[in-house]
Design a protein around this motif. Structure first.
Motif, PDB file in Angstrom:
ATOM      1  N   LEU A  45       4.357   4.918   3.621  1.00  0.00           N
ATOM      2  CA  LEU A  45       3.531   5.273   2.459  1.00  0.00           C
ATOM      3  C   LEU A  45       4.335   5.765   1.256  1.00  0.00           C
ATOM      4  O   LEU A  45       4.049   5.346   0.129  1.00  0.00           O
ATOM      5  CB  LEU A  45       2.449   6.282   2.845  1.00  0.00           C
ATOM      6  N   LEU A  48       5.692   2.666  -0.330  1.00  0.00           N
ATOM      7  CA  LEU A  48       4.631   1.890  -0.986  1.00  0.00           C
ATOM      8  C   LEU A  48       4.213   2.545  -2.301  1.00  0.00           C
ATOM      9  O   LEU A  48       4.025   1.865  -3.311  1.00  0.00           O
ATOM     10  CB  LEU A  48       3.423   1.735  -0.056  1.00  0.00           C
ATOM     11  N   HIS A  49       4.083   3.869  -2.297  1.00  0.00           N
ATOM     12  CA  HIS A  49       3.744   4.581  -3.545  1.00  0.00           C
ATOM     13  C   HIS A  49       4.834   4.379  -4.595  1.00  0.00           C
ATOM     14  O   HIS A  49       4.537   4.175  -5.776  1.00  0.00           O
ATOM     15  CB  HIS A  49       3.529   6.076  -3.288  1.00  0.00           C
ATOM     16  N   ALA A  52       4.469   0.897  -6.060  1.00  0.00           N
ATOM     17  CA  ALA A  52       3.271   0.839  -6.904  1.00  0.00           C
ATOM     18  C   ALA A  52       3.520   1.535  -8.244  1.00  0.00           C
ATOM     19  O   ALA A  52       3.112   1.030  -9.293  1.00  0.00           O
ATOM     20  CB  ALA A  52       2.085   1.469  -6.177  1.00  0.00           C
ATOM     21  N   GLU A  53       4.210   2.671  -8.217  1.00  0.00           N
ATOM     22  CA  GLU A  53       4.530   3.396  -9.457  1.00  0.00           C
ATOM     23  C   GLU A  53       5.465   2.589 -10.355  1.00  0.00           C
ATOM     24  O   GLU A  53       5.442   2.746 -11.573  1.00  0.00           O
ATOM     25  CB  GLU A  53       5.175   4.750  -9.123  1.00  0.00           C
ATOM     26  N   LEU A  68      -3.872  -0.581   2.628  1.00  0.00           N
ATOM     27  CA  LEU A  68      -2.721   0.254   2.254  1.00  0.00           C
ATOM     28  C   LEU A  68      -2.348   0.037   0.789  1.00  0.00           C
ATOM     29  O   LEU A  68      -2.075   0.992   0.063  1.00  0.00           O
ATOM     30  CB  LEU A  68      -1.516  -0.069   3.144  1.00  0.00           C
ATOM     31  N   LYS A  71      -4.890   1.770  -1.320  1.00  0.00           N
ATOM     32  CA  LYS A  71      -4.710   3.214  -1.209  1.00  0.00           C
ATOM     33  C   LYS A  71      -3.534   3.689  -2.067  1.00  0.00           C
ATOM     34  O   LYS A  71      -3.591   4.756  -2.681  1.00  0.00           O
ATOM     35  CB  LYS A  71      -4.471   3.592   0.253  1.00  0.00           C
ATOM     36  N   CYS A  72      -2.485   2.887  -2.114  1.00  0.00           N
ATOM     37  CA  CYS A  72      -1.289   3.256  -2.885  1.00  0.00           C
ATOM     38  C   CYS A  72      -1.400   2.867  -4.353  1.00  0.00           C
ATOM     39  O   CYS A  72      -0.479   3.081  -5.126  1.00  0.00           O
ATOM     40  CB  CYS A  72      -0.054   2.628  -2.245  1.00  0.00           C
ATOM     41  N   LYS A  73      -2.531   2.269  -4.729  1.00  0.00           N
ATOM     42  CA  LYS A  73      -2.838   1.934  -6.123  1.00  0.00           C
ATOM     43  C   LYS A  73      -1.908   0.884  -6.735  1.00  0.00           C
ATOM     44  O   LYS A  73      -1.485   1.003  -7.890  1.00  0.00           O
ATOM     45  CB  LYS A  73      -2.890   3.195  -6.977  1.00  0.00           C
TER      46      LYS A  73
END
Length: 142
Positions: A45, A48-49, A52-53, A68, A71-73
């Motif tokens: 996670l 993944l975040h 995504a950022e 997922l 969720k991580c946008k």
């Protein structure tokens, strides 16, 4: 956050110098290129975040991976692969930030039925085309 610190904290065995180098090269020399992370390669996670950022897209093959990514946008998601249920395909088609790759006639039938029920909905689709020419091997030079 610095990627190498993030990966050390997460105990993720990825070569951070390589990842940072690739991202920097792509951003510098391929400005009109979209980058997608194959979520199946690591479900971590924090990683993944991080992706995504960085405005990297997610390439997913299953409902777990799709959830997922949401969720991580991730702001861009490509759904690829075989053997997806009709309910999963419909879930994907309802999402506005997703490209659904149609792999089979069954997928196409599911998309058609979904659009017949949701006439105002616009979907982003991709189609996998398999060339079937016995005289050529398309993986060699094409």
């Amino acid at each position: 956050m610095d990627l190498s610190i993030l990966l050390m904290k997460a105990s993720c065995p990825m070569p951070t110098v390589f990842i940072n180098g690739i991202l920097n090269l792509i951003k510098k020399y391929l400005k009109n290129t979209d980058i997608y992370y194959a979520v199946k390669s690591c479900y971590n996670l924090p990683l993944l975040h991080f992706f995504a950022e960085q405005k990297i897209g997610a390439e997913v093959m299953s409902e777990l991976e799709f959830d997922l990514a949401k969720k991580c946008k991730f702001n861009k998601i490509i759904v690829n692969g075989m053997g997806r249920s009709s309910s999963f395909i419909e879930k994907v088609l309802k999402s506005t930030d997703t490209v659904f790759i149609v792999d089979t006639n069954r997928d196409l039938d599911t998309v058609q039925k979904f659009l017949e029920k949701n006439k105002q909905k616009k979907c982003r689709l991709g189609i996998r085309i398999r060339l079937n020419d016995k005289n050529k091997n398309y993986s060699d030079n094409h």
